[in-house]
Motif scaffolding. Structure first.
Motif, PDB file in Angstrom:
ATOM      1  N   SER A 152     -16.299  22.423  60.544  1.00 10.72           N
ATOM      2  CA  SER A 152     -16.765  21.143  61.081  1.00 10.72           C
ATOM      3  C   SER A 152     -15.917  19.986  60.600  1.00 10.72           C
ATOM      4  O   SER A 152     -16.199  18.829  60.931  1.00 10.72           O
ATOM      5  CB  SER A 152     -18.222  20.916  60.668  1.00 10.72           C
ATOM      6  OG  SER A 152     -18.338  20.846  59.256  1.00 10.72           O
TER       7      SER A 152
ATOM      8  N   ASP B 217     -19.593  14.069  57.254  1.00 13.72           N
ATOM      9  CA  ASP B 217     -19.588  14.997  58.371  1.00 13.72           C
ATOM     10  C   ASP B 217     -19.127  14.293  59.640  1.00 13.72           C
ATOM     11  O   ASP B 217     -19.576  13.182  59.949  1.00 13.72           O
ATOM     12  CB  ASP B 217     -20.987  15.581  58.591  1.00 13.72           C
ATOM     13  CG  ASP B 217     -21.436  16.429  57.414  1.00 13.72           C
ATOM     14  OD1 ASP B 217     -20.549  16.986  56.736  1.00 13.72           O
ATOM     15  OD2 ASP B 217     -22.645  16.507  57.167  1.00 13.72           O
TER      16      ASP B 217
ATOM     17  N   TYR C  59     -20.207  16.369  66.298  1.00  5.86           N
ATOM     18  CA  TYR C  59     -19.805  17.505  67.144  1.00  5.86           C
ATOM     19  C   TYR C  59     -18.933  17.017  68.289  1.00  5.86           C
ATOM     20  O   TYR C  59     -17.972  17.694  68.678  1.00  5.86           O
ATOM     21  CB  TYR C  59     -21.049  18.206  67.678  1.00  5.86           C
ATOM     22  CG  TYR C  59     -20.746  19.363  68.600  1.00  5.86           C
ATOM     23  CD1 TYR C  59     -20.225  20.555  68.096  1.00  5.86           C
ATOM     24  CD2 TYR C  59     -20.985  19.275  69.967  1.00  5.86           C
ATOM     25  CE1 TYR C  59     -19.944  21.627  68.932  1.00  5.86           C
ATOM     26  CE2 TYR C  59     -20.713  20.333  70.810  1.00  5.86           C
ATOM     27  CZ  TYR C  59     -20.184  21.510  70.290  1.00  5.86           C
ATOM     28  OH  TYR C  59     -19.909  22.565  71.125  1.00  5.86           O
TER      29      TYR C  59
ATOM     30  N   SER D 110     -15.521  16.528  66.852  1.00  5.43           N
ATOM     31  CA  SER D 110     -14.921  17.806  66.484  1.00  5.43           C
ATOM     32  C   SER D 110     -14.446  18.588  67.703  1.00  5.43           C
ATOM     33  O   SER D 110     -13.502  19.380  67.610  1.00  5.43           O
ATOM     34  CB  SER D 110     -15.923  18.651  65.695  1.00  5.43           C
ATOM     35  OG  SER D 110     -15.355  19.852  65.259  1.00  5.43           O
TER      36      SER D 110
ATOM     37  N   PHE E 175     -19.262  25.473  63.997  1.00  2.00           N
ATOM     38  CA  PHE E 175     -19.443  24.086  63.587  1.00  2.00           C
ATOM     39  C   PHE E 175     -20.715  23.923  62.755  1.00  2.00           C
ATOM     40  O   PHE E 175     -20.726  23.189  61.756  1.00  2.00           O
ATOM     41  CB  PHE E 175     -19.501  23.188  64.824  1.00  2.00           C
ATOM     42  CG  PHE E 175     -19.697  21.727  64.510  1.00  2.00           C
ATOM     43  CD1 PHE E 175     -18.614  20.916  64.239  1.00  2.00           C
ATOM     44  CD2 PHE E 175     -20.969  21.162  64.496  1.00  2.00           C
ATOM     45  CE1 PHE E 175     -18.788  19.565  63.950  1.00  2.00           C
ATOM     46  CE2 PHE E 175     -21.160  19.822  64.207  1.00  2.00           C
ATOM     47  CZ  PHE E 175     -20.060  19.025  63.933  1.00  2.00           C
ATOM     48  N   ASP E 176     -21.764  24.609  63.135  1.00  2.00           N
ATOM     49  CA  ASP E 176     -23.061  24.436  62.467  1.00  2.00           C
ATOM     50  C   ASP E 176     -23.205  25.269  61.201  1.00  2.00           C
ATOM     51  O   ASP E 176     -23.851  24.828  60.238  1.00  2.00           O
ATOM     52  CB  ASP E 176     -24.199  24.794  63.429  1.00  2.00           C
ATOM     53  CG  ASP E 176     -24.365  23.764  64.536  1.00  2.00           C
ATOM     54  OD1 ASP E 176     -23.959  22.606  64.329  1.00  2.00           O
ATOM     55  OD2 ASP E 176     -24.894  24.120  65.610  1.00  2.00           O
TER      56      ASP E 176
END
Length: 587
Positions: free
Chosen positions: A230, A127, A130, A133, A223-224
């Motif tokens: 993401s 991952d 944030y 991203s 995103f979540d």
């Protein structure tokens, strides 16, 4: 087609993005036609167009485009009265979602599955944060570039020293689509009652808010909670969706101008039959001219473009001012509506042509792909297989000179790298770049043995290593005012054999060079004769999907030093063939 989100991709060299997003309108067209034509046929065509988006090479744009197309399909199905019953709506969704998505997945699996496998090994595996991203989120202050595209500068260079060159965000944040379409958008919003207008306005606004990234809560939700979103950065790349739907809405505005069947439109269109037409055109021309002039004066303009810019907005204003004269003098053979169309298209072309043409340049290939003077020095080697450490990155990133001259760089040719290989390489650098996703070659080299193990023969740098470091076997073979080329006279071969007892040593005491008979991207054949048990080591990255045969018998690819490929050999003569055909491709 000529808006900032499209035309600037050529200037930036983002051709995979351009190649991907051009299929987006075709998918929408097939979805739209499925409501009035054969659903099965258009579901198949939509699936093929979606697969072409994926094959074009930019997964992020493909994801954004396919997602918006599916949102459009659902909204078009359930919010419009085209399909009368709920059961018919469900049947339509089932056909137009399942068939295209399944067909797209099947057709593009040959690309998607190996890339998915690669992503697990890359330096971006796992991952992303944030913060990463949301890099290149559209700043709120850049919303004004819809009207004044150069207010924060442009990449062509300053006219004066007052401004500095803007960063690369210029083409990521550009969404200029002309001045006249903004007037047409207002006309469409007020004088078109079609449900399409509301839907397209909603989708354009959604894309704009999504592009704001960290500057608006919408992106955080995706995103979540939404799979796939993401995986990427640069939320501003959703802007192509916004400008596309705004362009369609401008088309609705033209429809409103030319269609007087409804009473409210009749009252609006009536200005074309009165003297107020002259005033309206002059006012719009004045406003447009002021906007275009401000855009020219506030931005950073290349010197050779400045006069063209002034000519462009002057011609635009002039054309709009003479519009009333042309319209009032129309002959029976040419309708007033036809003249309106010609004038509208002419003004659009003038505006966008002078906006975009400055970013399109042509040069001869000899000028663009020119070899630096030191290429003959590093290409004149008796050993065919060696690598180059290019601190300047000129050979790779900018002109692909290495590819043309069949030079092998330790950084490869890709924008992402295998995580373990990057971690191994970073050990050669004085600074700690372990937290970076970029290759980051260019720091002071502190461990030349790492470069030797990577089969590096030449080092291209701006540093004077000969004076500052006492490095054994380092010889300066070329220098000028800006670059130096060093030769590592002692370096590991591309293929070699080490004794079994030294397989765990990171720097073997003795090694025996092996002869490479065949070297292609998917197959490497090596011939060697050994007098004792040992391991044949390739200075190539260990990666799943590679298999090996020793004298025609299947053997096992092992790791050496954590990143290299190796295979165990008994004493004797061996013809070893490494081949690449991953299970993901077989599937």
């Amino acid at each position: 087609m000529f808006s900032g989100t499209i035309i600037l991709r050529i200037y930036a060299g983002h051709l995979p993005i351009l190649d991907t997003l051009v299929w987006f309108p075709l998918v929408l067209l097939f979805f739209e036609r499925s409501f009035t034509h054969n659903r099965i046929v258009h579901a198949i065509l939509a699936g093929i167009a979606m697969a072409l988006m994926v094959f074009s090479g930019h997964f992020q744009v493909a994801l954004y485009g396919i997602f918006i197309c599916l949102v459009y399909l659902f909204a078009r199905t359930f919010l419009f009265p085209t399909l009368p019953t709920f059961r018919e709506k469900l049947r339509h969704i089932a056909i137009m979602v399942l068939i295209p998505v399944l067909l797209c997945a099947l057709l593009s699996a040959v690309l998607v599955l190996p890339v998915e496998e690669y992503s697990q090994w890359s330096n971006r595996a796992g991952d992303v944060s944030y913060r990463f991203s949301t890099e290149f989120s559209l700043p709120v202050e850049n919303l004004i570039t819809l009207v004044l595209p150069d207010i924060h500068g442009n990449p062509l260079g300053p006219v004066t020293q007052i401004h500095v060159n803007p960063p690369v965000e210029y083409w990521e944040f550009a969404w200029y689509m002309g001045i006249l379409p903004l007037f047409l958008l207002v006309i469409a919003a007020f004088f078109q009652r079609k449900r399409h207008v509301g839907l397209l306005l909603f989708l354009a606004l959604f894309a704009l808010l999504f592009s704001l990234g960290a500057n608006f809560p919408l992106y955080k939700i995706f995103f979540d909670y939404i799979p796939g979103f993401s995986m990427f950065r640069v939320p501003a790349r959703m802007l192509f969706v916004c400008t596309f739907f705004l362009a369609i809405l401008a088309g609705f505005g033209i429809d409103a101008l030319l269609d007087d069947r409804k009473s409210e439109k009749r009252r609006f269109i009536s200005i074309f039959g009165t003297r107020s037409l002259n005033l309206a055109c002059i006012v719009i021309a004045a406003v447009s001219g002021i906007i275009l002039l401000l855009s020219s004066l506030t931005g950073i303009l290349a010197r050779d473009y400045y006069l063209l810019s002034v000519f462009g907005w002057t011609a635009f204003v002039t054309l709009f001012c003479i519009a009333p004269v042309v319209l009032n003098s129309s002959t029976p053979s040419v309708s007033r509506k036809d003249l309106v169309k010609i004038l509208l298209i002419g003004m659009l072309i003038l505006d966008l042509f002078f906006f975009g043409m400055r970013f399109i340049d042509t040069k001869s290939p000899q000028e663009v792909f020119r070899n630096p003077e030191y290429i003959p020095v590093i290409a004149n080697e008796t050993d065919t297989y060696y690598r180059v450490y290019d601190e300047t990155e000129y050979l790779n990133q900018y002109q692909y000179v290495a590819y043309q001259n069949n030079l092998h760089l330790i950084s490869g040719y890709d924008p992402t790298y295998l995580r373990e290989y990057q971690a191994y390489f970073i050990r050669s650098q004085q600074e700690d770049y372990s937290g970076y996703y970029l290759w980051m070659q260019g720091a002071v080299i502190s461990d030349f043995d790492i470069l030797r193990s990577l089969n590096v023969r030449y080092i291209i740098t701006t540093r004077n290593y000969a004076d500052d470091f006492a490095v054994s076997g380092l010889e300066c073979v070329y220098y000028n005012n800006s670059v130096r080329v060093y030769r590592l006279n002692v370096t590991a071969p591309r293929a070699y054999v080490i004794p079994s007892l030294e397989f765990t040593n990171t720097t073997p005491v003795s090694l025996q060079p092996a002869r490479i008979e065949q070297y292609t991207p998917n197959a490497i054949r090596v011939n060697v004769t050994t007098e004792e048990p040992g391991y044949l080591v390739l200075s190539e990255i260990y990666y799943p999907g590679w298999s090996v045969q020793d004298n025609g018998k299947t053997s096992t690819v092992e790791r050496y030093n954590g990143i290299f490929r190796a295979v165990y050999l008994d004493p004797g003569t061996h013809r070893v063939l490494f081949t690449y055909f991953p299970k993901s491709l077989t599937l």
